[in-house]
Design an enzyme around this catalytic site. Structure first.
Site, PDB file in Angstrom:
ATOM      1  N   LYS A  41       5.502  -0.547  55.670  1.00 20.49           N
ATOM      2  CA  LYS A  41       5.000   1.022  55.086  1.00 20.49           C
ATOM      3  C   LYS A  41       3.899   0.568  53.731  1.00 20.49           C
ATOM      4  CE  LYS A  41       6.479   3.498  58.053  1.00 20.49           C
ATOM      5  NZ  LYS A  41       5.261   3.863  59.229  1.00 20.49           N
ATOM      6  N   SER A 252      14.737  -0.836  63.765  1.00 17.95           N
ATOM      7  CA  SER A 252      13.334  -1.067  64.410  1.00 17.95           C
ATOM      8  C   SER A 252      13.093  -2.309  65.171  1.00 17.95           C
ATOM      9  CB  SER A 252      12.515   0.181  63.478  1.00 17.95           C
ATOM     10  OG  SER A 252      12.534  -1.120  62.259  1.00 17.95           O
TER      11      SER A 252
END
Length: 290
Positions: A41, A252
């Site tokens: 991110k 994830s």
């Protein structure tokens, strides 16, 4: 002389040597935990914030607000700190303490609410009031353009144009949208595979969104296939990545790795790249590695 911003991107790729047992197929992990904020991110946070500043949409007097499940919040807290911006981050109350403390360490204000959907509604209302500006990772093209400009080209370069399958967890869908757009321009035969949780599964960083919350940047035509991953499968593979491959990542990443391993059993030859989204140390207070 480099600054911390110069260390965003150009993350390494490593091959799975123990977990992948399929002859003719190679599987590589793109280690996004090597970014300064510890996750993939950092790329969209930097691109969204820098682009908004360059367009004059925000300045040092702007109060930012963003809903996040964690990694984007850490990245935005870091970037806001560097650009001298004030930011409030809104997260589900189930977020690990490590995430909250990291955001606060960078100087962000953190608000904890019931769920990511509630967080998104709260941030939308605050932004609509005019008091706050929301970069809105779920609808901002600068999210996926970060991956179109950096992540995709890096993988294309480092595989020497040999990638045949790209596997990515789907949250905001910025990574898979940007990389898919880039890869399909290079070679339309490259298969783009997204992974989402099975019904009722809880996997931080991967979402099966209710229809009204599907990210506006998501285009289903850019994904060739979606694979469901159970919570148990994601946890098991995350632990195996650490114990067998030395890749210390979050759940994830385990979800994406498990999808890549399943995919490898279906093909006779190929080069699969999956995104290891973040580092495992921000999950130590959970039972992920317990």
């Amino acid at each position: 002389m480099a600054t911390i911003l110069d260390t965003v991107g150009n993350t390494p790729m490593v091959e799975l040597k123990k977990l992948n047992t399929k002859p003719g197929v190679r599987i590589f992990a793109k280690l996004e935990g090597n970014n300064p904020g510890g996750s993939v991110k950092d790329r969209p946070a930097l691109n969204m914030m820098r682009s908004a500043l360059e367009r004059g949409e925000i300045n040092v007097n702007t109060k930012l607000i963003e809903a996040t499940s964690g990694n984007t919040g850490i990245a935005m807290a870091l970037m806001a700190n560097l650009f001298g911006l004030n930011i409030e981050l809104v997260m589900p109350v189930t977020s690990t303490r490590e995430r909250v403390l990291t955001m606060e360490a960078f100087g962000a204000r953190v608000t904890l609410l019931e769920s990511i959907e509630v967080c998104r509604d709260y941030a939308d209302e605050k932004a609509a009031s005019g008091e706050f500006y929301m970069l809105n990772q779920f609808a901002n093209p600068d999210n996926y353009l970060a991956h179109y400009k950096t992540t995709g080209p890096e993988i294309w370069r480092d595989t020497r144009q040999g990638i045949t399958h790209f596997v990515s967890s789907m949250g905001t869908t910025g990574t898979i949208m940007g990389c898919s757009t880039f890869f399909k321009e290079q070679n339309a035969a490259i298969q783009i595979v997204g992974c989402q949780p099975t019904e009722e599964a809880s996997i931080p960083g991967i979402r099966r969104w209710p229809k009204e919350y599907v990210p506006k940047i998501f285009n289903p035509d850019k994904v060739d296939r979606v694979m469901d991953v159970s919570q148990e499968e994601a946890v098991r593979t995350t632990r195996l990545l650490a114990r067998e491959e030395g890749i210390f990542a979050g759940m994830s990443s385990g979800g994406a790795a498990s999808a890549a391993l399943r995919l490898s059993e279906e093909i006779n030859e190929g080069l699969i790249v999956f995104v290891a989204c973040d580092r495992g140390d921000r999950y130590l207070s959970s039972d992920l590695f317990g």
